[in-house]
Write a protein that holds these residues in place. Structure first.
Motif, PDB file in Angstrom:
ATOM      1  N   ALA B 158       0.830  -1.200   0.000  1.00 29.03           N
ATOM      2  CA  ALA B 158       0.000   0.000   0.000  1.00 29.03           C
ATOM      3  C   ALA B 158       0.863   1.248   0.000  1.00 29.03           C
ATOM      4  O   ALA B 158       0.473   2.287  -0.522  1.00 29.03           O
ATOM      5  CB  ALA B 158      -0.913   0.010   1.231  1.00 29.03           C
ATOM      6  N   SER B 159       2.031   1.128   0.590  1.00 30.36           N
ATOM      7  CA  SER B 159       2.872   2.315   0.649  1.00 30.36           C
ATOM      8  C   SER B 159       3.482   2.632  -0.707  1.00 30.36           C
ATOM      9  O   SER B 159       4.033   3.712  -0.897  1.00 30.36           O
ATOM     10  CB  SER B 159       3.986   2.127   1.672  1.00 30.36           C
ATOM     11  N   THR B 160       3.357   1.710  -1.663  1.00 33.32           N
ATOM     12  CA  THR B 160       3.873   2.045  -2.988  1.00 33.32           C
ATOM     13  C   THR B 160       2.844   2.806  -3.804  1.00 33.32           C
ATOM     14  O   THR B 160       3.122   3.261  -4.895  1.00 33.32           O
ATOM     15  CB  THR B 160       4.266   0.777  -3.774  1.00 33.32           C
ATOM     16  N   ILE B 161       1.657   2.920  -3.263  1.00 35.51           N
ATOM     17  CA  ILE B 161       0.622   3.690  -3.956  1.00 35.51           C
ATOM     18  C   ILE B 161       1.016   5.153  -3.939  1.00 35.51           C
ATOM     19  O   ILE B 161       1.491   5.664  -2.952  1.00 35.51           O
ATOM     20  CB  ILE B 161      -0.737   3.533  -3.241  1.00 35.51           C
ATOM     21  N   GLY B 162       0.767   5.804  -5.014  1.00 36.38           N
ATOM     22  CA  GLY B 162       1.002   7.237  -4.981  1.00 36.38           C
ATOM     23  C   GLY B 162       2.315   7.592  -5.642  1.00 36.38           C
ATOM     24  O   GLY B 162       3.234   6.782  -5.753  1.00 36.38           O
ATOM     25  N   THR B 163       2.393   8.797  -6.081  1.00 36.71           N
ATOM     26  CA  THR B 163       3.583   9.234  -6.795  1.00 36.71           C
ATOM     27  C   THR B 163       4.546   9.950  -5.870  1.00 36.71           C
ATOM     28  O   THR B 163       5.603  10.379  -6.278  1.00 36.71           O
ATOM     29  CB  THR B 163       3.187  10.198  -7.929  1.00 36.71           C
ATOM     30  N   GLY B 164       4.185  10.066  -4.620  1.00 36.11           N
ATOM     31  CA  GLY B 164       5.063  10.785  -3.699  1.00 36.11           C
ATOM     32  C   GLY B 164       6.153   9.883  -3.170  1.00 36.11           C
ATOM     33  O   GLY B 164       6.387   8.793  -3.669  1.00 36.11           O
ATOM     34  N   SER B 165       6.811  10.318  -2.166  1.00 41.34           N
ATOM     35  CA  SER B 165       7.908   9.527  -1.632  1.00 41.34           C
ATOM     36  C   SER B 165       7.363   8.308  -0.900  1.00 41.34           C
ATOM     37  O   SER B 165       6.317   8.350  -0.261  1.00 41.34           O
ATOM     38  CB  SER B 165       8.763  10.365  -0.689  1.00 41.34           C
ATOM     39  N   ARG B 166       8.079   7.230  -1.016  1.00 41.51           N
ATOM     40  CA  ARG B 166       7.616   6.000  -0.398  1.00 41.51           C
ATOM     41  C   ARG B 166       7.634   6.118   1.112  1.00 41.51           C
ATOM     42  O   ARG B 166       6.770   5.586   1.802  1.00 41.51           O
ATOM     43  CB  ARG B 166       8.476   4.830  -0.847  1.00 41.51           C
ATOM     44  N   LEU B 167       8.596   6.833   1.615  1.00 46.31           N
ATOM     45  CA  LEU B 167       8.681   6.998   3.062  1.00 46.31           C
ATOM     46  C   LEU B 167       7.412   7.655   3.589  1.00 46.31           C
ATOM     47  O   LEU B 167       6.825   7.234   4.583  1.00 46.31           O
ATOM     48  CB  LEU B 167       9.913   7.847   3.410  1.00 46.31           C
ATOM     49  N   ARG B 168       6.958   8.679   2.864  1.00 51.07           N
ATOM     50  CA  ARG B 168       5.761   9.371   3.325  1.00 51.07           C
ATOM     51  C   ARG B 168       4.544   8.466   3.266  1.00 51.07           C
ATOM     52  O   ARG B 168       3.656   8.540   4.118  1.00 51.07           O
ATOM     53  CB  ARG B 168       5.524  10.606   2.442  1.00 51.07           C
ATOM     54  N   SER B 169       4.484   7.623   2.254  1.00 49.01           N
ATOM     55  CA  SER B 169       3.346   6.712   2.176  1.00 49.01           C
ATOM     56  C   SER B 169       3.383   5.707   3.309  1.00 49.01           C
ATOM     57  O   SER B 169       2.351   5.330   3.857  1.00 49.01           O
ATOM     58  CB  SER B 169       3.336   5.990   0.835  1.00 49.01           C
ATOM     59  N   ILE B 170       4.577   5.247   3.669  1.00 48.49           N
ATOM     60  CA  ILE B 170       4.695   4.329   4.802  1.00 48.49           C
ATOM     61  C   ILE B 170       4.187   5.006   6.067  1.00 48.49           C
ATOM     62  O   ILE B 170       3.478   4.407   6.885  1.00 48.49           O
ATOM     63  CB  ILE B 170       6.150   3.856   4.987  1.00 48.49           C
ATOM     64  N   VAL B 171       4.541   6.277   6.220  1.00 45.03           N
ATOM     65  CA  VAL B 171       4.055   7.022   7.380  1.00 45.03           C
ATOM     66  C   VAL B 171       2.533   7.014   7.419  1.00 45.03           C
ATOM     67  O   VAL B 171       1.918   6.792   8.464  1.00 45.03           O
ATOM     68  CB  VAL B 171       4.572   8.478   7.337  1.00 45.03           C
ATOM     69  N   MET B 172       1.918   7.237   6.256  1.00 47.10           N
ATOM     70  CA  MET B 172       0.453   7.263   6.204  1.00 47.10           C
ATOM     71  C   MET B 172      -0.138   5.905   6.557  1.00 47.10           C
ATOM     72  O   MET B 172      -1.145   5.806   7.259  1.00 47.10           O
ATOM     73  CB  MET B 172      -0.008   7.674   4.793  1.00 47.10           C
ATOM     74  N   VAL B 173       0.500   4.848   6.065  1.00 46.22           N
ATOM     75  CA  VAL B 173      -0.009   3.513   6.375  1.00 46.22           C
ATOM     76  C   VAL B 173       0.062   3.270   7.882  1.00 46.22           C
ATOM     77  O   VAL B 173      -0.887   2.795   8.500  1.00 46.22           O
ATOM     78  CB  VAL B 173       0.801   2.438   5.618  1.00 46.22           C
ATOM     79  N   VAL B 174       1.201   3.597   8.467  1.00 48.98           N
ATOM     80  CA  VAL B 174       1.365   3.400   9.915  1.00 48.98           C
ATOM     81  C   VAL B 174       0.323   4.206  10.678  1.00 48.98           C
ATOM     82  O   VAL B 174      -0.305   3.733  11.631  1.00 48.98           O
ATOM     83  CB  VAL B 174       2.789   3.784  10.354  1.00 48.98           C
ATOM     84  N   LEU B 175       0.115   5.439  10.242  1.00 45.47           N
ATOM     85  CA  LEU B 175      -0.882   6.281  10.896  1.00 45.47           C
ATOM     86  C   LEU B 175      -2.265   5.658  10.793  1.00 45.47           C
ATOM     87  O   LEU B 175      -3.049   5.666  11.743  1.00 45.47           O
ATOM     88  CB  LEU B 175      -0.871   7.672  10.254  1.00 45.47           C
ATOM     89  N   GLY B 176      -2.555   5.082   9.607  1.00 44.35           N
ATOM     90  CA  GLY B 176      -3.847   4.435   9.421  1.00 44.35           C
ATOM     91  C   GLY B 176      -4.039   3.295  10.402  1.00 44.35           C
ATOM     92  O   GLY B 176      -5.098   3.163  11.026  1.00 44.35           O
ATOM     93  N   VAL B 177      -3.011   2.465  10.553  1.00 45.70           N
ATOM     94  CA  VAL B 177      -3.119   1.354  11.504  1.00 45.70           C
ATOM     95  C   VAL B 177      -3.337   1.887  12.915  1.00 45.70           C
ATOM     96  O   VAL B 177      -4.170   1.386  13.678  1.00 45.70           O
ATOM     97  CB  VAL B 177      -1.865   0.461  11.459  1.00 45.70           C
ATOM     98  N   ALA B 178      -2.594   2.938  13.264  1.00 46.33           N
ATOM     99  CA  ALA B 178      -2.743   3.504  14.606  1.00 46.33           C
ATOM    100  C   ALA B 178      -4.161   4.023  14.821  1.00 46.33           C
ATOM    101  O   ALA B 178      -4.766   3.805  15.875  1.00 46.33           O
ATOM    102  CB  ALA B 178      -1.720   4.628  14.801  1.00 46.33           C
ATOM    103  N   LEU B 179      -4.714   4.704  13.805  1.00 43.25           N
ATOM    104  CA  LEU B 179      -6.082   5.200  13.933  1.00 43.25           C
ATOM    105  C   LEU B 179      -7.069   4.059  14.077  1.00 43.25           C
ATOM    106  O   LEU B 179      -8.117   4.200  14.695  1.00 43.25           O
ATOM    107  CB  LEU B 179      -6.436   6.065  12.710  1.00 43.25           C
ATOM    108  N   GLY B 180      -6.702   2.906  13.481  1.00 41.94           N
ATOM    109  CA  GLY B 180      -7.572   1.756  13.623  1.00 41.94           C
ATOM    110  C   GLY B 180      -7.638   1.247  15.046  1.00 41.94           C
ATOM    111  O   GLY B 180      -8.570   0.540  15.422  1.00 41.94           O
ATOM    112  N   CYS B 181      -6.660   1.618  15.856  1.00 41.58           N
ATOM    113  CA  CYS B 181      -6.654   1.169  17.249  1.00 41.58           C
ATOM    114  C   CYS B 181      -7.553   2.007  18.143  1.00 41.58           C
ATOM    115  O   CYS B 181      -7.821   1.631  19.287  1.00 41.58           O
ATOM    116  CB  CYS B 181      -5.234   1.234  17.817  1.00 41.58           C
ATOM    117  N   VAL B 182      -8.026   3.134  17.638  1.00 44.82           N
ATOM    118  CA  VAL B 182      -8.879   3.984  18.464  1.00 44.82           C
ATOM    119  C   VAL B 182     -10.203   3.283  18.704  1.00 44.82           C
ATOM    120  O   VAL B 182     -10.809   2.749  17.795  1.00 44.82           O
ATOM    121  CB  VAL B 182      -9.128   5.342  17.760  1.00 44.82           C
TER     122      VAL B 182
END
Lengths: 150, 503
Positions: B158-182
């Motif tokens: 999923a972090s390879t989605i998008g044309t931006g930097s992969r690092l930033r996409s990984i950050v978004m994925v991690v954030l998504g998982v964290a939000l799932g814990c709420v």
């Protein structure tokens, strides 16, 4: 050595803040052990990972050699305020006044987002949308919401 | 259950007036959002989620799926006529389609795009029909560590989605998982990050998250952008027929496009957009035509359109047979299944055969309906593209609000949309790709559960993840991907973080 651009700094900061937020669960949640994961195990770890990633972001993008900057999207203040105010008004109006007044107000305020909208076209859109919502949601789908509450 | 008896069950479930109507609604809406630049399948599916509450699970998914693959038909219309892609995956169609419009051959371009889409979609469905049940039998032997491995792979992909930097996409994925814990932890009953707000005990509302983060934030961006050129082209049915030579030249590109599209659709993380970009690039390399690319060649439309439709059908393979969404929109559709109390995964095919096969039959029906919608009825969409922005967007916002509100009759949920809308827009301004967050959010709770179970089985010993082939291989691939990302971020002249096209 490190010449971070403002966007990189902001991005890193925002991520660090979120990391701290989730990490702070360590004070209130039971962590458990690897064998028996508690509710805090995953979110706190993720918070830690986010903190690490925020530093990684700074390092990766902070170097002066890290690629040229395409001009980013500019902050569309008018659109931002109009759209969000529109949603806010809906949330505030829907229970005291009913669905249709909320929809009408939201449409009108959202029309302000585009500078080129005239009062006439905004009113037109408002009428059409309100009628549409009434037809689709109240009559068609039979949603259990009040259409009009005086 | 073999394919043919499956189809029989599916036909019985899907071929009735109501389900066909929902299918029609879905594909029409899908074409609509595909045609309109700015609103995509993701926003449309999230807007329709509340409505699907009132429907049967099969009807609901038929409709949402129709939106998903329907949008791949409509996306090329604006790309060809306005040089504005209606969906990310149709961006590449602008290159050949718009020149054709300028040459007065818009009809042929639209025709080619539609036929290619149909054939691509059909081939994708065939792959889906035969591959899914097979994958299911394999997956029934999976343990929690295997699911964990595959889901981790899905997250990283999923972090390879998008044309931006992969690092930033990984950050978004991690954030998504964290939000799932709420929300409330199901194992212990402890509430996590809820601040005592009762509406958050069930976790963040998926619909509010999706609509706010994607829909509202996208509208904030688009409403501010000035409208593109108003289009004056008229398209008649007769003007759509291509020359025989063009038909002959389109055949192989369509086949190649459908093949690559099927591959990319099945893999998590890649989808219609990657497929269309890849197949266009492939055609450029393989082409033996007389005219150069970029001047309006049908091959350049046929191949990507076949690819993106094949990808959109095969995207259902991991979703239905493994319960792993390959893209944010798939994650939403999966979420819709869960909202109806259906647990996706390998057992879905056997425990809900009517749902699985009914859906597949509906794909056939949907593609046929789309053929009709996009050929003779093309004039409808052309006229639609002439409605000015400033009337369209103010109409969509209240629709989003009503949709979210109606889920729990809760103004709080609407405020959530506001919060996520603001957050989504600000994240976009900060150059974050927001799409990967959704996969993290939907997969997060499942990953946590499988991790917990796996570690409990092994009494805390992480070696369990290396003990079964699926888990070991998946995690090895993840390690390679992470290693690659780190390597590409290290200071090195000319190194940029690699990324693949957006979904």
């Amino acid at each position: 050595m490190l010449h971070p651009r403002p966007i990189t700094l902001l991005s890193s900061g925002v991520i660090a803040l979120m990391g701290l937020f989730f990490f702070s669960g360590i004070f209130s949640l039971d962590m458990g052990s690897a064998r028996n994961m508690g509710p805090g195990y995953l979110p706190v770890s993720l918070g830690g990972i986010l903190l690490v990633l925020s530093i990684a972001l700074l390092l990766a993008e902070g170097r002066a050699s890290a690629g040229e900057d395409a001009p980013g999207e500019k902050f569309a203040a008018r659109s931002f305020i109009a759209i969000l105010a529109s949603v806010l008004m809906f949330a505030l109006l829907v229970e005291p006044f009913g669905l249709l007044p909320a929809v009408a107000t939201a449409t009108l305020i959202a029309s302000a987002a585009d500078r080129s909208t005239t009062i006439r076209s905004a009113t037109g859109t408002c009428v059409v949308v309100t009628a549409l919502c009434w037809a689709v949601f109240i009559i068609g789908l039979g949603l259990p919401v009040q259409a009009f509450r005086i | 259950m073999d394919v043919f008896s499956g189809l029989a069950v599916g036909a019985e479930a899907a071929i009735n007036p109501w389900n066909i109507l929902y299918c029609l609604t879905g594909v029409t809406l899908g074409t609509l959002v595909g045609v309109l630049p700015g609103i995509g399948a993701l926003a449309a599916v999230s807007m329709l989620l509340p409505i699907t509450y009132y429907l049967e699970p099969l009807a609901a998914i038929i409709m949402l799926a129709g939106v998903f693959y329907g949008s791949e038909y409509g996306g090329s219309t604006a790309a060809i006529l306005l040089n504005l892609p209606g969906t990310p995956s149709s961006a590449v169609v602008c290159i050949e389609g718009y020149p054709m419009t300028k040459q007065g051959r818009a009809g042929v371009a639209l025709f080619t795009a539609t036929i290619a889409s149909f054939i691509g979609g059909t081939l994708g469905i065939i792959v889906l029909m035969f591959l899914s049940p097979y994958l299911v039998t394999v997956a029934l032997n999976f343990g929690p560590q295997d699911y964990f491995g595959i889901m981790m792979f899905g997250l990283l992909a999923a972090s390879t989605i998008g044309t931006g930097s992969r690092l930033r996409s990984i950050v978004m994925v991690v954030l998504g998982v964290a939000l799932g814990c709420v929300g409330m932890d199901l194992n212990t009953g402890d509430t996590r990050y809820t601040f005592g707000i009762p509406e958050l005990f069930d976790g963040l509302n998926l619909v509010a998250l999706a609509m706010g983060l994607y829909g509202v934030s996208e509208i904030i961006s688009s409403a501010a952008t000035p409208t593109g050129n108003r289009m004056k082209t008229k398209v008649t049915f007769r003007s759509m027929i291509p020359t025989r030579d063009e038909v002959r030249r389109s055949a192989l590109p369509i086949a190649r496009g459908a093949a690559s599209g099927s591959v990319f659709g099945t893999l998590p993380g890649t989808g219609a957009t990657v497929a269309s970009l890849f197949s266009y690039a492939m055609e450029k390399r393989v082409a033996r035509g007389t005219k150069p690319f970029g001047t309006g060649i049908v091959e350049g439309i046929a191949a990507p359109e076949a690819a993106n439709n094949a990808a959109s059908q095969t995207a259902f393979i991991p979703t239905l047979s493994l319960g792993i969404p390959g893209s944010p929109t798939m994650a939403l559709i999966l979420g819709a299944l869960m909202l109806h109390g259906i647990q996706p995964g390998p057992s879905l095919v056997t425990s809900q055969p009517a749902l699985f096969w009914g859906l597949i039959v509906s794909f056939w029906i949907g593609n046929l309906l789309l053929l009709i919608l996009n050929l003779p009825m093309i004039g409808l969409w052309v006229r639609l593209l002439q409605i000015p922005h400033h009337m369209l967007y103010p109409a969509i916002i209240p629709l989003i609000c009503v949709g979210v509100y109606s889920v729990r009759t809760s103004p709080f949920d609407v405020l959530m949309v506001l919060a996520f809308g603001a957050a989504g827009y600000l994240l976009k301004l900060l150059r974050f790709e927001v799409a990967p967050l959704m996969i993290g959010f939907v997969l997060g709770p499942m990953i946590e559960e499988n991790l917990r179970r796996a570690l409990r089985m092994s009494r805390g010993d992480p070696i369990i993840f290396l003990q079964t082939p699926v888990s070991a291989i998946s995690l090895a691939i993840c390690a390679v991907m992470i290693g690659f990302t780190i390597w590409s971020l290290l200071p090195r002249k000319g190194a940029q973080a690699l990324s693949v096209g957006s979904e």
